[in-house]
Design a protein around this motif. Structure first.
Motif, PDB file in Angstrom:
ATOM      1  N   HIS A  29      50.724  30.471   3.011  1.00 18.11           N
ATOM      2  CA  HIS A  29      51.636  30.650   1.889  1.00 18.11           C
ATOM      3  C   HIS A  29      51.487  32.042   1.271  1.00 18.11           C
ATOM      4  O   HIS A  29      52.467  32.628   0.802  1.00 18.11           O
ATOM      5  CB  HIS A  29      51.393  29.570   0.836  1.00 18.11           C
ATOM      6  CG  HIS A  29      51.960  28.249   1.227  1.00 18.11           C
ATOM      7  ND1 HIS A  29      51.373  27.428   2.169  1.00 18.11           N
ATOM      8  CD2 HIS A  29      53.086  27.602   0.822  1.00 18.11           C
ATOM      9  CE1 HIS A  29      52.098  26.341   2.325  1.00 18.11           C
ATOM     10  NE2 HIS A  29      53.148  26.408   1.510  1.00 18.11           N
ATOM     11  N   ASP A  30      50.279  32.567   1.256  1.00 17.73           N
ATOM     12  CA  ASP A  30      50.058  33.912   0.722  1.00 17.73           C
ATOM     13  C   ASP A  30      50.750  34.956   1.598  1.00 17.73           C
ATOM     14  O   ASP A  30      51.345  35.895   1.083  1.00 17.73           O
ATOM     15  CB  ASP A  30      48.562  34.212   0.621  1.00 17.73           C
ATOM     16  CG  ASP A  30      47.869  33.353  -0.419  1.00 17.73           C
ATOM     17  OD1 ASP A  30      48.545  32.921  -1.369  1.00 17.73           O
ATOM     18  OD2 ASP A  30      46.657  33.106  -0.261  1.00 17.73           O
ATOM     19  N   GLU A  31      50.642  34.806   2.919  1.00 15.50           N
ATOM     20  CA  GLU A  31      51.291  35.758   3.835  1.00 15.50           C
ATOM     21  C   GLU A  31      52.812  35.667   3.765  1.00 15.50           C
ATOM     22  O   GLU A  31      53.499  36.673   3.918  1.00 15.50           O
ATOM     23  CB  GLU A  31      50.828  35.513   5.267  1.00 15.50           C
ATOM     24  CG  GLU A  31      49.369  35.795   5.501  1.00 15.50           C
ATOM     25  CD  GLU A  31      48.899  35.337   6.870  1.00 15.50           C
ATOM     26  OE1 GLU A  31      47.848  35.843   7.302  1.00 15.50           O
ATOM     27  OE2 GLU A  31      49.557  34.496   7.498  1.00 15.50           O
ATOM     28  N   ALA A  32      53.332  34.462   3.553  1.00 19.72           N
ATOM     29  CA  ALA A  32      54.783  34.275   3.498  1.00 19.72           C
ATOM     30  C   ALA A  32      55.351  34.552   2.115  1.00 19.72           C
ATOM     31  O   ALA A  32      56.569  34.639   1.951  1.00 19.72           O
ATOM     32  CB  ALA A  32      55.132  32.848   3.923  1.00 19.72           C
ATOM     33  N   GLY A  33      54.499  34.680   1.095  1.00 19.54           N
ATOM     34  CA  GLY A  33      54.959  34.948  -0.255  1.00 19.54           C
ATOM     35  C   GLY A  33      55.534  33.727  -0.944  1.00 19.54           C
ATOM     36  O   GLY A  33      56.396  33.845  -1.808  1.00 19.54           O
ATOM     37  N   ILE A  34      55.053  32.545  -0.571  1.00 20.59           N
ATOM     38  CA  ILE A  34      55.529  31.290  -1.152  1.00 20.59           C
ATOM     39  C   ILE A  34      54.455  30.758  -2.095  1.00 20.59           C
ATOM     40  O   ILE A  34      53.258  30.864  -1.809  1.00 20.59           O
ATOM     41  CB  ILE A  34      55.824  30.256  -0.031  1.00 20.59           C
ATOM     42  CG1 ILE A  34      56.857  30.802   0.933  1.00 20.59           C
ATOM     43  CG2 ILE A  34      56.278  28.943  -0.618  1.00 20.59           C
ATOM     44  CD1 ILE A  34      57.048  29.940   2.160  1.00 20.59           C
ATOM     45  N   ALA A  41      45.079  23.788   0.247  1.00 21.35           N
ATOM     46  CA  ALA A  41      44.117  24.673   0.888  1.00 21.35           C
ATOM     47  C   ALA A  41      44.741  26.045   1.105  1.00 21.35           C
ATOM     48  O   ALA A  41      45.943  26.162   1.367  1.00 21.35           O
ATOM     49  CB  ALA A  41      43.667  24.095   2.213  1.00 21.35           C
ATOM     50  N   ASP A  42      43.916  27.078   0.989  1.00 17.44           N
ATOM     51  CA  ASP A  42      44.422  28.436   1.183  1.00 17.44           C
ATOM     52  C   ASP A  42      44.896  28.675   2.610  1.00 17.44           C
ATOM     53  O   ASP A  42      45.751  29.518   2.851  1.00 17.44           O
ATOM     54  CB  ASP A  42      43.339  29.457   0.835  1.00 17.44           C
ATOM     55  CG  ASP A  42      43.005  29.450  -0.641  1.00 17.44           C
ATOM     56  OD1 ASP A  42      43.883  29.058  -1.439  1.00 17.44           O
ATOM     57  OD2 ASP A  42      41.871  29.836  -0.990  1.00 17.44           O
ATOM     58  N   SER A  43      44.342  27.955   3.555  1.00 14.26           N
ATOM     59  CA  SER A  43      44.673  28.171   4.963  1.00 14.26           C
ATOM     60  C   SER A  43      45.797  27.278   5.470  1.00 14.26           C
ATOM     61  O   SER A  43      46.107  27.292   6.653  1.00 14.26           O
ATOM     62  CB  SER A  43      43.432  27.931   5.821  1.00 14.26           C
ATOM     63  OG  SER A  43      42.973  26.608   5.655  1.00 14.26           O
ATOM     64  N   ALA A  44      46.431  26.504   4.607  1.00 13.33           N
ATOM     65  CA  ALA A  44      47.500  25.595   5.034  1.00 13.33           C
ATOM     66  C   ALA A  44      48.709  26.395   5.512  1.00 13.33           C
ATOM     67  O   ALA A  44      49.113  27.360   4.877  1.00 13.33           O
ATOM     68  CB  ALA A  44      47.906  24.687   3.885  1.00 13.33           C
TER      69      ALA A  44
END
Length: 99
Positions: A29-34, A41-44
């Motif tokens: 979600h962090d990489e996609a900006g969502i 979880a941060d890795s979801a």
């Protein structure tokens, strides 16, 4: 080679291909900006597409299984071709049993 053997090899190759290709093309979600859901979880993964994974694993495993069956039939690469360390050393005679 029997058809049941080919199906079993295909199934094994398919499972291995599916597991190996799982992390490719996945963004968090962090990489996609969502925005994340609280407690997530941060890795979801944010963009998991199981249909694409199944299609990719099916095509790759079909090609790999076909190459394996063709190699089995025509003998392109044998055990001798895979011996990268050369001939094994000759075993030393064990004279302790003859005493």
């Amino acid at each position: 080679m029997d058809l049941t053997s080919i199906i079993a090899i295909y199934a094994l190759v398919w499972v291995m291909t599916a597991f190996v290709s799982l992390p490719f093309g996945i963004k968090t979600h962090d990489e996609a900006g969502i925005a994340k859901v609280p407690g997530q979880a941060d890795s979801a993964p944010a963009n998991f597409r199981p249909g694409r994974l199944l299609l990719r694993a099916t095509i790759i495993s079909a090609v790999l299984t076909a190459l394996y069956v063709l190699n089995y039939t025509y003998g392109w690469i044998g055990v001798d071709a895979l011996n990268v360390f050369g001939e094994p050393p000759a075993p030393e005679a064990d004279y302790s049993r003859n005493r």
